[in-house]
Enzyme design. Structure first.
Site, PDB file in Angstrom:
ATOM      1  N   SER A  39       0.795  -1.231   0.000  1.00 29.33           N
ATOM      2  CA  SER A  39       0.000   0.000   0.000  1.00 29.33           C
ATOM      3  C   SER A  39       0.826   1.279   0.000  1.00 29.33           C
ATOM      4  O   SER A  39       0.306   2.344  -0.304  1.00 29.33           O
ATOM      5  CB  SER A  39      -0.948   0.012   1.212  1.00 29.33           C
ATOM      6  OG  SER A  39      -0.213  -0.138   2.421  1.00 29.33           O
ATOM      7  N   ASP A 294      -3.862   7.891   7.968  1.00 27.68           N
ATOM      8  CA  ASP A 294      -4.683   6.987   8.777  1.00 27.68           C
ATOM      9  C   ASP A 294      -3.792   6.289   9.796  1.00 27.68           C
ATOM     10  O   ASP A 294      -2.720   6.798  10.126  1.00 27.68           O
ATOM     11  CB  ASP A 294      -5.456   5.991   7.882  1.00 27.68           C
ATOM     12  CG  ASP A 294      -4.529   5.112   7.045  1.00 27.68           C
ATOM     13  OD1 ASP A 294      -3.332   4.987   7.395  1.00 27.68           O
ATOM     14  OD2 ASP A 294      -4.996   4.531   6.041  1.00 27.68           O
ATOM     15  N   HIS A 297      -0.691   4.731   7.361  1.00 26.84           N
ATOM     16  CA  HIS A 297      -0.186   5.326   6.117  1.00 26.84           C
ATOM     17  C   HIS A 297       0.053   6.831   6.252  1.00 26.84           C
ATOM     18  O   HIS A 297      -0.802   7.543   6.783  1.00 26.84           O
ATOM     19  CB  HIS A 297      -1.179   5.096   4.973  1.00 26.84           C
ATOM     20  CG  HIS A 297      -1.484   3.656   4.726  1.00 26.84           C
ATOM     21  ND1 HIS A 297      -2.660   3.064   5.146  1.00 26.84           N
ATOM     22  CD2 HIS A 297      -0.765   2.694   4.105  1.00 26.84           C
ATOM     23  CE1 HIS A 297      -2.654   1.794   4.787  1.00 26.84           C
ATOM     24  NE2 HIS A 297      -1.509   1.538   4.164  1.00 26.84           N
TER      25      HIS A 297
END
Length: 320
Positions: A39, A294, A297
């Site tokens: 990610s 978040d 991340h």
């Protein structure tokens, strides 16, 4: 005659201008970027069930969810910018109309690792398989690959899966060794397919011994008789970015560096989760004022700070 001279001068100036722009566009000599991993570099490969496709992801750029695990750009976007190219198209969208594959391709899937993890998405070996298929289709030439960089991210999903599957503390060292071994095989395979330079986003030091990875990379560089592989130490970059913003005048100030912009309202929820149509998260007023977007991340601003901390390492790719 005067008009002809004027016309010639204008054309000459335009030629110099466009030549300069073209030179700057590929100032480091690389024209293609191929991305593998998780990610931290995924630009939209996961399916729509992934939270990166939920509001409020993408709230800063492009203004709606686009599959990036951020409010905007992720690390691969900044590396593409450093190269002077557009971010490569995600593998998932390669066949879409008007999609350009000119700048390479992004094979990264959020939540994945070297081995199978807790998400149903291609691990790194399968991602490289997908890349190899594109080469077999003659989508990219040897010349393309010779002016390309591979960006490989591995942020820790393998450890999450290991612990979730009742992995023991005693077995962690053996698991780490197997993971580093497989990572080395993957990096060598990417190079064997023709990619000129490979940048690996190093593991966080509290999860794995950084010297172990550095030793592996050093051996691979010695064996190849040239500096093909470089480590971008993400752990050090995170620390450096947070220290600089706190001590250097003119840098972006993250008021509460460890507090994310998008937070769950209660335990059991994450940014982007909803229940019966109700948002189970809150978003800060200014995402650019936070380092984290978040729970795991960085925000777009956070990634920019990390990129700046790693820029000198990235620059070394052009010198190797």
């Amino acid at each position: 005659m005067e008009k002809e001279s004027h016309f010639f001068i204008v054309c000459f100036c335009l030629f110099i201008c466009f030549k300069t722009i073209a030179t700057e566009a590929h100032a480091h000599g690389f024209t293609k970027l191929f991305v593998f991993g998780d990610s931290y570099v995924d630009a939209g490969n996961r399916n729509f069930s992934a939270r990166a496709w939920n509001q409020p992801y993408g709230i800063t750029l492009p203004g709606k969810p686009a599959g990036h695990y951020s409010n905007g750009r992720v690390f691969s976007d900044y590396i593409a910018s450093w190269m002077g190219i557009r971010s490569p198209t995600p593998y998932r969208w390669r066949k879409m109309e008007n999609t350009s594959l000119e700048y390479g391709m992004n094979f990264a899937f959020g939540g994945t690792g070297v081995f199978d993890t807790l998400v149903s998405a291609p691990n790194m070996t399968i991602q490289i398989d997908l890349f190899q298929r594109q080469l077999q289709k003659k989508l990219y030439t040897k010349v393309d690959l010779n002016s390309s960089i591979a960006l490989v991210s591995l942020a820790g999903n393998d450890y999450t899966a290991y612990l979730a599957r009742n992995g023991t503390t005693e077995g962690l060292s053996a698991f780490t060794k197997s993971m580093i071994k497989q990572l080395g095989l993957n990096l060598r395979r990417i190079h064997g397919l023709g990619v000129r330079k490979i940048a690996h986003i190093g593991q966080f030091s509290f999860l794995v011994s950084q010297p172990s990875i550095e030793k592996t990379v050093e051996k691979m560089n010695n064996k190849s008789k040239e500096s093909v592989f470089v480590i971008l130490n993400m752990y050090k970059a995170f620390l450096s970015a947070l220290k600089k913003q706190a001590s250097q005048p003119g840098t972006l100030k993250f008021k509460d560096p460890l507090r994310p912009c998008c937070e769950a309202v209660s335990t059991g929820y994450k940014c982007g989760n909803t229940e019966h149509g109700k948002r189970m998260y809150v978003v800060c007023n200014n995402p650019n004022s936070t380092f984290f977007w978040d729970d795991v991340h960085p925000s777009q601003a956070g990634w920019r700070a990390v990129y700046l901390a790693l820029k000198s390492s990235a620059d070394s790719l052009a010198l190797m």
